[in-house]
Design an enzyme around this catalytic site. Structure first.
Site, short mmCIF file in Angstrom:
data_model
loop_
_atom_site.label_atom_id
_atom_site.label_comp_id
_atom_site.label_asym_id
_atom_site.label_seq_id
_atom_site.Cartn_x
_atom_site.Cartn_y
_atom_site.Cartn_z
N HIS A 1 -2.57 -3.24 -5.93
CA HIS A 1 -2.96 -2.94 -4.55
C HIS A 1 -4.47 -2.99 -4.40
O HIS A 1 -5.19 -2.10 -4.86
CB HIS A 1 -2.42 -1.56 -4.15
CG HIS A 1 -2.82 -1.16 -2.77
ND1 HIS A 1 -3.14 0.14 -2.42
CD2 HIS A 1 -2.98 -1.89 -1.63
CE1 HIS A 1 -3.47 0.19 -1.15
NE2 HIS A 1 -3.39 -1.02 -0.64
N SER B 1 0.81 -1.21 0.00
CA SER B 1 0.00 0.00 0.00
C SER B 1 0.84 1.25 0.00
O SER B 1 0.29 2.36 -0.17
CB SER B 1 -0.93 0.00 1.22
OG SER B 1 -0.17 -0.12 2.42
N ASN C 1 -3.55 5.96 -0.14
CA ASN C 1 -2.91 6.10 1.17
C ASN C 1 -2.23 7.44 1.35
O ASN C 1 -2.08 7.92 2.48
CB ASN C 1 -1.92 4.95 1.39
CG ASN C 1 -2.60 3.76 2.02
OD1 ASN C 1 -3.00 3.80 3.18
ND2 ASN C 1 -2.78 2.70 1.24
#
Length: 281
Positions: free
Chosen positions: A138, A117, A188
């Site tokens: 991901h 991530s 993220n």
């Protein structure tokens, strides 16, 4: 791309395995941690039964999905795999060692993908003899539900590899988004302030976690930041926060909060341990 290997039978690995077997792939799920494969198999069976109960699968389809899953403790079982997806803990040294081993054990034309991530796909590809066939894939937690998949281009990743991973994601009912190999990719990187500002509010006693979550949900979010941390796992959240902080050369706006470390040290990791910001009897 019908023969798939998955490294890691934790939360993400088992979720990806479920998605793959219910969309026709032959999956070899690998792990060496005691009990990990048995736990993953039980969770996948529970998901299959839930899907049957909701009418998304019939008994015959569920049985075929079961037959497509193979559990393994030997990387040599990936000898026929066309794509291998690594879903190990968020540690660069660990992932690089896994990619070295996969490079030796897997067919030379196999694609090696990482579910990382936040870590560098370029750094993972660099330890192999096939960096052009290394990319990021991901998924998001829970993988059986979340549709988004970030397809990450490392410096050496070929167009052919990116197309293959994107096509695979689509065949599995996902929505692929092509992103650069930058710390945290899209989600993220955007999510760090979402968590960190909430942690600062609680750390400075402006509000408690239920209040912050309630206010965020009132703005239209499905979950508040503390509920989401509990779902993902506070250990995972801390690891990603620390990774991004280092990757951006300790940029202050990405600095992790002491409350994150305190919760992890206390073993309050969220839903998976029964207690995080909230309790889960």
């Amino acid at each position: 791309m019908e023969r798939v290997g998955i490294v890691g039978a934790g939360t993400m690995g088992r979720g990806i395995a479920y998605v793959a077997i219910t969309h026709g792939a032959q999956v070899t799920l690998y792990d060496v941690a005691p009990g990990a494969l048995e736990s993953a198999a039980a969770q996948i069976e529970a998901w299959l039964r839930e899907a049957m109960g909701k009418g998304r699968l019939d008994e015959a389809e569920a049985q075929r999905a079961r037959e497509r899953l193979r559990l393994s403790t030997a990387l040599e079982d990936f000898a026929q795999a066309e794509v291998i997806i690594e879903a190990a803990p968020e540690d660069l040294a660990l992932k690089q060692e896994i990619f070295r081993q996969l490079d030796r054990a897997c067919p030379p034309d196999a694609i090696l993908a990482s579910n990382t991530s936040s870590l560098s796909i370029t750094a993972l590809g660099a330890v192999t003899r096939r960096p052009e066939r290394v990319g990021g894939m991901h998924f998001f937690n829970p993988a059986p539900v979340m549709r988004l998949v970030e397809i990450v281009r490392g410096l050496a990743t070929s167009e052919e590899t990116l197309r293959a991973l994107s096509d695979l994601a689509r065949r599995w009912g996902k929505t692929p988004v092509l992103v650069k190999d930058t710390p945290g990719f899209i989600v993220n990187r955007v999510a760090r302030p979402f968590y960190l500002e909430a942690l600062r509010l609680v750390g400075e006693s402006v509000a408690d976690p239920p209040t912050v979550d309630r206010l965020v949900r009132a703005l239209g979010f499905r979950m508040g930041p503390f509920e989401l941390m509990d779902l993902i796992g506070l250990d995972v959240n801390l690891a990603v926060s620390e990774s991004l902080y280092r990757a951006f050369f300790e940029e202050p706006r990405f600095r992790p909060h002491p409350l994150q470390r305190q919760m992890v040290q206390a073993g309050r990791l969220g839903r998976k341990t029964g207690r995080g910001w909230y309790e889960y009897p």
